[in-house]
Design an enzyme around this catalytic site. Sequence first.
Site, PDB file in Angstrom:
ATOM      1  N   ASP A 321       0.880  -1.162   0.000  1.00 21.62           N
ATOM      2  CA  ASP A 321       0.000   0.000   0.000  1.00 21.62           C
ATOM      3  C   ASP A 321       0.927   1.225   0.000  1.00 21.62           C
ATOM      4  O   ASP A 321       2.058   1.145   0.473  1.00 21.62           O
ATOM      5  CB  ASP A 321      -0.873  -0.016   1.256  1.00 21.62           C
ATOM      6  CG  ASP A 321      -1.718   1.235   1.375  1.00 21.62           C
ATOM      7  OD1 ASP A 321      -2.414   1.558   0.409  1.00 21.62           O
ATOM      8  OD2 ASP A 321      -1.661   1.881   2.433  1.00 21.62           O
ATOM      9  N   ASP A 514      -0.544  -0.391   6.079  1.00 19.05           N
ATOM     10  CA  ASP A 514      -0.294   0.354   7.312  1.00 19.05           C
ATOM     11  C   ASP A 514      -1.235  -0.059   8.438  1.00 19.05           C
ATOM     12  O   ASP A 514      -1.167   0.492   9.531  1.00 19.05           O
ATOM     13  CB  ASP A 514      -0.361   1.870   7.072  1.00 19.05           C
ATOM     14  CG  ASP A 514      -1.744   2.324   6.613  1.00 19.05           C
ATOM     15  OD1 ASP A 514      -2.624   1.462   6.445  1.00 19.05           O
ATOM     16  OD2 ASP A 514      -1.942   3.534   6.427  1.00 19.05           O
ATOM     17  N   ASP A 518      -6.527  -1.563   5.631  1.00 13.65           N
ATOM     18  CA  ASP A 518      -6.085  -2.590   4.694  1.00 13.65           C
ATOM     19  C   ASP A 518      -6.441  -4.009   5.132  1.00 13.65           C
ATOM     20  O   ASP A 518      -5.922  -4.978   4.576  1.00 13.65           O
ATOM     21  CB  ASP A 518      -4.560  -2.505   4.495  1.00 13.65           C
ATOM     22  CG  ASP A 518      -4.152  -1.204   3.828  1.00 13.65           C
ATOM     23  OD1 ASP A 518      -4.826  -0.809   2.866  1.00 13.65           O
ATOM     24  OD2 ASP A 518      -3.175  -0.590   4.270  1.00 13.65           O
TER      25      ASP A 518
END
Length: 621
Positions: A321, A514, A518
């Site tokens: 990400d 993070d 997610d």
Amino acid sequence: MNKKQKKVLIRIITAAFLVVIFSMLPVDGYLKFVLFMIPYLVISYDILKKALKGIRNRQVFDENFLMAVATVGAILLGDYKEGVAVMLFYQIGELFQSYAVGKSRKNISELMDIRPDYANIEQDGQLERVDPDEVEIGSIIVVQPGEKIPIDGVITEGKTTLNTSALAGESLPRDAQPGDEVISGCINMTGVLKIRTTKEFGESAVSKILDLVENSSSRKSKSENFISKFARYYTPAVCCSALALALLPPLAGLIMGAAPQWGEWIYRALTFLVISCPCALVISIPLSFFAGIGGAGNAGILIKGSNYLETLARTKYVVFDKTGTLTKGIFEVSGIHHNSMEQEKLLEFAALAESFSNHPISRSLKQAYGKEIDQSRVTDVEELGGKGVTAKVDGILVAAGNAKLMEYLKIPYQECHHVGTLVHVAIDGVYAGHILISDMVKPNSAEAVSRLKKSGINKTVMLTGDADRAAQQVAENLGVDMVYSELLPADKVTKVEELLNSKGPKEKLAFVGDGINDAPVLSRADIGIAMGALGSDAAIEAADVVLMDDDPLKVVKAIRIARKCLRIVYENIYFAIGIKVICLILGALGIANMWAAIFADVGVMVIAVLNAVRILFVKKL
């Protein structure tokens, strides 16, 4: 060395001393038998007890049974010294293995030390220590210098520096002040803090981390499961083989009219049993994974089980990400361009004009200005939705906003060749320059991507919801192979599934996020790595690996530890089985005696354990 290990060491020294003394005495017959039974019972009573217990519980075939049968048989054949020596060296190997496990367990124990013993609650002006489990949400607790923060909460009074080394694996002190969120397990280094708790102790970060570590051993790798199944069939097979070796050749000799040589063949069978003991495999393989998890935990990398360690070692695709993972996720002023006045003055005008706004862009301007904002200098503030603000600063008309604001005010402006958010500034209707605000790339991101490629990762991918131009520039700067931009959370899952379908069957895909939004992608990947997830419940639940800080290089270190662990596991498997097979053949042929059997059992175990402990020592990045 703990109390139990010291007792075993005393027994080993006592038994060895008695064997040496009795070997020098000119005795024979029953007296010699009685004398050597003394050191034998001193060194072997616990093994004999475990063997009898296994027989009673119908779990006969284990290393205790093999050692008991082999040594009792040797003594009954009159080989007193060899019988005692086998048990003596076996106990030395067990002691060494116990010590090695203790050393690797120390890393886990150090991590477990983050558990606070108490919480301070103020009662009638006095501090009272209570169990953290008894503290309710919303209570005010007091944390003095040198104490651990026992429960997650928000600072209401006091300033301090927090030591997060127990959680992050390295010393990363950070300043904390009223309004800041703090998590359990950190050490308060300087000032006295008053903290309003936001979670119960059972739901706090430290409790979740400890629960994760304590349950990691329940998730076994394929290698560990293989060894368990292997030992289940291997031990009965070698016992039957030893029995056949003791009976069939003498019986064949009798049938053929030759001397049966019962003693010779029984001795070979006993030697065969000692050689066949699967200690090196049964002990070193779980120890290898345990050491890998312990070493990773000591570096601030929590791996939920040896199965995830094995998957991580086979990772060939790493998907990141962007925001908060490769970048800081915090907007900062990264440049001032086309300015017609000093940069500091332009920034001062913009920060003051934006001082009444709570927009992230406004906050980044105020942070870059770095001085206390005197709002009395600002008048006639007008905020234009979707465009920016106009205000008078010290009586001077200032306009600060995006291109739409400049077009609205009919002020010619300059575009920027850099990627980021632009704040155009005009002073008294004249364009004065623009301020570039960017989501800053983390210092170690480019190095992390580079090291991943050097370590054999086939493809690095970046997923982001950002605009394509910004995403492409970040990907180019970092050296990422592929980038997908303007994605919704559901689109990220779709892209990961596409990548999973495109890779080889033995290749594994890791997703690094993070840990805030997610969770779906972390769960979908072969292995999910949550970065900087301190205090993030969703990340700790969804991820298979939790990095306790936000350094991308920890991804490289996690993969390096996993690969080293798996390499050592296979080294131990091939080495132990190879030596066993060679020595079993030599023992059956009568070439290897009981002393060679001792090496094949204890020596191989010691070497395998030493090899396993190497996992604890991974070079720093």
